[in-house]
Design a protein around this motif. Structure first.
Motif: not given
Length: 455
Positions: A359-388
């Motif tokens: 139902n979302q018009e655009d999925l961009s805000r849910f995508q992590d593109l940080y690896a390609v130099g974008s500042e958009k998308g989720p960021f699990y740095g300070n104050p957060n973590l990602g533990v896989v």
């Protein structure tokens, strides 16, 4: 480390495969949609040194060509369609295979901890190219002066999660050592209603707040400054005794989970990592913080998906808390927050999440593109973590025909808060490894709390 690139090949499926554009599921198109690197190091026996130098490379390319027949989606390309959405073009364009030589020996790498110099051991993904020109798999064979080798891979997360990528790697290894395919990938994205329109309007969907971006540091309106800060990587080992101590502490220090099942190794150790990070970062008590958790939904669906489902069935969920609660309350509290997040993943959660995303018009805000130099998308740095967690994956014992690896691990990663739990390299000794990236200014304090706070 000096690495010389000798050759680069495009490896295509050995036989004709299914072609055409196919829709991806919503789970394939959110989160990390860039490539995820892994690496294996091997010491070859003397017998292998008697063969011509190109024998190993030829065998790897030949077996790669053969394994791409059943795993034909990996030989295709991604394409943007509209509104931040992707589709998979199964066009058999192939994957990239690089041959390289290093002037170093395996002994020069010490304990193989990720380092900025190790970037040369991985094939480079040129994200300046349009996405439809990027191979979904890139592999690199590097030969060291001591006779040892490494095999590294970067695999697009938009088409394969961890279990799927490992399934591909292990089948490639089986073919390389002369055996037959063991398990065929299950290639039906329709189980997640890929390509279908939403069946209910957004107003009637469950609200999935876990898709919101994680908290910011108090007083900040964005995370752009935190993204820029210098990071460093460490691999920290926990002995079996330390792991058992943390698990015992978690289970004895807080209310027993509702279902009576004790907190797991992952829940206990991740809770400890989360608390240690809050202390190391010097968070205020009122600082909101979140930890991103990957949960494999294959066995949680009704009916369960085949274990060989190929795609993204490992979903991200969020555990959240105030830093003050994490630091002042016992370890079991942190573990309980993680348990609650994991238990949300059931059949209803997965299907309602698909509906919400459709139902979302655009999925961009849910995508992590940080690896390609974008500042958009989720960021699990300070104050957060990602533990896989790779604790239950068969990551070791990948034999391409010259024996098992001497080390397997993640590629170099330099994103603050990015971490990975792996079983210890000695197999069943019960130890764990934490591969962790933090801002440089926080790493020493993290190590101090990480080890000193184990009672």
């Amino acid at each position: 480390m000096t690495v010389t690139y000798e050759a680069c090949y495009t490896v295509k499926p050995m036989e004709p495969t299914k072609c055409g554009r196919v829709p991806l599921s919503e789970w394939d198109q959110i989160g990390t949609i860039t490539h995820v690197p892994t690496i294996y190091f091997y010491r070859l026996s003397q017998n292998f040194h008697l063969f011509p130098n190109n024998t190993i490379a030829s065998n790897l390319k030949d077996s790669l060509s053969r394994v791409l027949v059943p795993f034909y989606p990996l030989a295709g390309r991604l394409r943007w369609i509209s509104n931040g959405r992707l589709e998979l073009d199964c066009n058999a364009m192939g994957v990239q295979f690089v041959e390289a030589q290093s002037s170093s020996s395996l002994e020069d790498l010490g304990d193989f901890s990720p380092s900025s110099e190790h970037h040369y051991l991985f094939p480079k993904v040129d994200y300046t190219l349009p996405i439809h020109e990027l191979p979904l798999v890139l592999a690199q064979l590097t030969k060291f002066k001591c006779g040892g080798i490494s095999i590294s891979m970067t695999i697009s997360h938009a088409v394969a999660d961890g279990p799927s990528a490992l399934h591909f790697t292990r089948e490639w290894a089986r073919l390389a050592r002369g055996e037959t395919l063991e398990k065929v990938p299950f290639l039906d994205w329709k189980v997640f209603r890929a390509g279908e329109p939403p069946s209910v309007p957004l107003t009637k969907c469950h609200v999935h707040t876990e898709f919101n971006h994680p908290p910011l540091l108090l007083g900040q309106t964005n995370n752009s400054e935190e993204r820029k800060k210098k990071t460093t990587v460490a691999i920290l080992k926990l002995s079996k005794f330390q792991v058992e101590t943390l698990r015992k502490t978690a289970n004895e220090s807080w209310n027993r989970p509702r279902n009576g099942r004790a907190y797991s190794r992952y829940e206990s150790v991740t809770g400890h990592v989360w608390r240690s990070a809050c202390k190391a970062r010097g968070h205020k008590e009122e600082q909101p913080t979140a930890v991103g958790i990957c949960v494999d939904s294959r066995s949680r669906m009704e009916p369960p998906l085949p274990k060989e489902y190929f795609g993204n069935a490992t979903l991200d969920v969020i555990a959240s808390s105030l830093a003050g609660d994490l630091m002042s309350k016992p370890l079991g509290y942190a573990s309980s927050r993680i348990r609650e997040a994991i238990e949300r993943v059931n059949d209803e959660y997965v299907r309602s999440g698909v509906e919400f995303l459709k139902n979302q018009e655009d999925l961009s805000r849910f995508q992590d593109l940080y690896a390609v130099g974008s500042e958009k998308g989720p960021f699990y740095g300070n104050p957060n973590l990602g533990v896989v967690s790779w604790l239950t994956l068969p990551i070791y014992g990948v034999d391409f025909g010259w024996g098992k690896e001497v080390y397997m691990g993640p590629g170099t990663h330099d994103f603050d808060g990015d971490s990975l739990l792996l079983p210890g390299p000695d197999g069943d000794d019960g130890s764990l490894l934490l591969a962790l990236c933090l801002q440089v200014v926080h790493m020493d304090a993290f190590k101090k709390h990480f080890y000193e706070d184990i009672e």
